[in-house]
Design a protein around this motif. Structure first.
Motif, PDB file in Angstrom:
ATOM      1  N   TYR A  85       0.820  -1.179   0.001  1.00 32.56           N
ATOM      2  CA  TYR A  85       0.213  -0.286  -0.057  1.00 32.56           C
ATOM      3  C   TYR A  85       0.817   1.462   0.075  1.00 32.56           C
ATOM      4  CZ  TYR A  85      -3.360   3.456   1.543  1.00 32.56           C
ATOM      5  OH  TYR A  85      -4.184   4.475   1.734  1.00 32.56           O
ATOM      6  N   VAL A  86       1.876   1.185   0.878  1.00 29.16           N
ATOM      7  CA  VAL A  86       2.825   2.626   0.881  1.00 29.16           C
ATOM      8  C   VAL A  86       3.423   2.564  -0.439  1.00 29.16           C
ATOM      9  CG1 VAL A  86       4.980   3.234   1.944  1.00 29.16           C
ATOM     10  CG2 VAL A  86       2.938   2.376   3.323  1.00 29.16           C
ATOM     11  N   GLY A  87       3.903   1.624  -0.916  1.00 31.28           N
ATOM     12  CA  GLY A  87       4.712   1.467  -2.216  1.00 31.28           C
ATOM     13  C   GLY A  87       3.799   2.191  -3.301  1.00 31.28           C
ATOM     14  N   ASP A  88       2.527   1.723  -3.345  1.00 31.37           N
ATOM     15  CA  ASP A  88       1.611   2.247  -4.502  1.00 31.37           C
ATOM     16  C   ASP A  88       1.442   3.691  -4.170  1.00 31.37           C
ATOM     17  OD1 ASP A  88       1.324  -0.414  -5.269  1.00 31.37           O
ATOM     18  OD2 ASP A  88      -0.537  -1.020  -4.464  1.00 31.37           O
ATOM     19  N   ILE A  89       1.102   4.036  -2.997  1.00 34.87           N
ATOM     20  CA  ILE A  89       0.911   5.695  -2.533  1.00 34.87           C
ATOM     21  C   ILE A  89       2.243   6.340  -3.084  1.00 34.87           C
ATOM     22  CG2 ILE A  89       0.801   7.253  -0.842  1.00 34.87           C
ATOM     23  CD1 ILE A  89      -1.212   5.574   0.784  1.00 34.87           C
ATOM     24  N   GLN A  90       3.405   5.781  -2.837  1.00 38.79           N
ATOM     25  CA  GLN A  90       4.842   6.411  -3.333  1.00 38.79           C
ATOM     26  C   GLN A  90       4.620   6.486  -4.621  1.00 38.79           C
ATOM     27  OE1 GLN A  90       7.824   4.254  -1.310  1.00 38.79           O
ATOM     28  NE2 GLN A  90       7.646   5.372   0.520  1.00 38.79           N
ATOM     29  N   THR A  91       4.395   5.473  -5.446  1.00 37.09           N
ATOM     30  CA  THR A  91       4.475   5.594  -7.079  1.00 37.09           C
ATOM     31  C   THR A  91       3.258   6.565  -7.505  1.00 37.09           C
ATOM     32  OG1 THR A  91       2.616   3.584  -7.348  1.00 37.09           O
ATOM     33  CG2 THR A  91       5.222   3.466  -7.458  1.00 37.09           C
ATOM     34  N   ILE A  92       2.128   6.718  -6.719  1.00 33.89           N
ATOM     35  CA  ILE A  92       1.260   7.839  -7.231  1.00 33.89           C
ATOM     36  C   ILE A  92       1.772   8.999  -6.799  1.00 33.89           C
ATOM     37  CG2 ILE A  92      -1.032   8.480  -6.496  1.00 33.89           C
ATOM     38  CD1 ILE A  92      -1.932   5.765  -6.087  1.00 33.89           C
ATOM     39  N   ILE A  93       2.370   9.472  -5.950  1.00 35.15           N
ATOM     40  CA  ILE A  93       2.753  10.642  -5.386  1.00 35.15           C
ATOM     41  C   ILE A  93       4.128  10.956  -6.218  1.00 35.15           C
ATOM     42  CG2 ILE A  93       4.105  11.912  -3.552  1.00 35.15           C
ATOM     43  CD1 ILE A  93       2.582  10.491  -1.511  1.00 35.15           C
ATOM     44  N   GLN A  94       4.781  10.026  -6.824  1.00 34.75           N
ATOM     45  CA  GLN A  94       5.877  10.483  -7.760  1.00 34.75           C
ATOM     46  C   GLN A  94       5.282  10.698  -9.147  1.00 34.75           C
ATOM     47  OE1 GLN A  94       8.385   6.872  -7.872  1.00 34.75           O
ATOM     48  NE2 GLN A  94       9.458   7.468  -5.628  1.00 34.75           N
ATOM     49  N   ARG A  95       4.263  10.151  -9.413  1.00 35.56           N
ATOM     50  CA  ARG A  95       3.531  10.373 -10.668  1.00 35.56           C
ATOM     51  C   ARG A  95       3.053  11.819 -10.762  1.00 35.56           C
ATOM     52  NH1 ARG A  95      -0.055   5.141 -12.006  1.00 35.56           N
ATOM     53  NH2 ARG A  95       1.753   3.429 -11.845  1.00 35.56           N
ATOM     54  N   MET A  96       2.473  12.231  -9.728  1.00 34.35           N
ATOM     55  CA  MET A  96       1.796  13.250  -9.327  1.00 34.35           C
ATOM     56  C   MET A  96       2.756  14.514  -9.588  1.00 34.35           C
ATOM     57  SD  MET A  96      -1.182  12.744  -6.657  1.00 34.35           S
ATOM     58  CE  MET A  96      -1.380  14.212  -6.276  1.00 34.35           C
TER      59      MET A  96
END
Length: 98
Positions: A85-96
């Motif tokens: 979950y944290v990894g998915d959130i980090q990838t979303i933040i990095q995309r943003m």
């Protein structure tokens, strides 16, 4: 008349009086057998309870060990889920940020 015939004649006082020691010895023998049987039964009962307690303890130890293993597995799975979950959130933040 021989000696044996004199003993069995009704006129002889020794053969007419009943032997009181036989019932007494029979009673003592019966009490001894009762004591032996009850002691054997008590020891058998103690051994059965000991075996049952040992079996119950083994079952309890097995159940506790299974519960601990299940808890450890659940904790590991939850940790992996959180890491994902944290990894998915980090990838979303990095995309943003891009």
């Amino acid at each position: 008349m021989s000696n044996n015939e004199e003993r069995h004649q009704p006129g002889n006082n020794q053969s007419v009086t009943p032997d009181i020691t036989d019932p007494m010895f029979q009673s003592i023998r019966a009490w001894n057998e009762l004591l032996a049987a009850s002691t054997d039964m008590a020891f058998d009962l103690v051994l059965k309870h000991w075996d049952y307690s040992r079996s119950l303890r083994h079952s309890t130890e097995q159940a506790v060990a299974d519960a601990i293993r299940t808890q450890q597995r659940l904790s590991q799975e939850m940790m992996q889920a959180w890491q994902g979950y944290v990894g998915d959130i980090q990838t979303i933040i990095q995309r943003m940020r891009k």
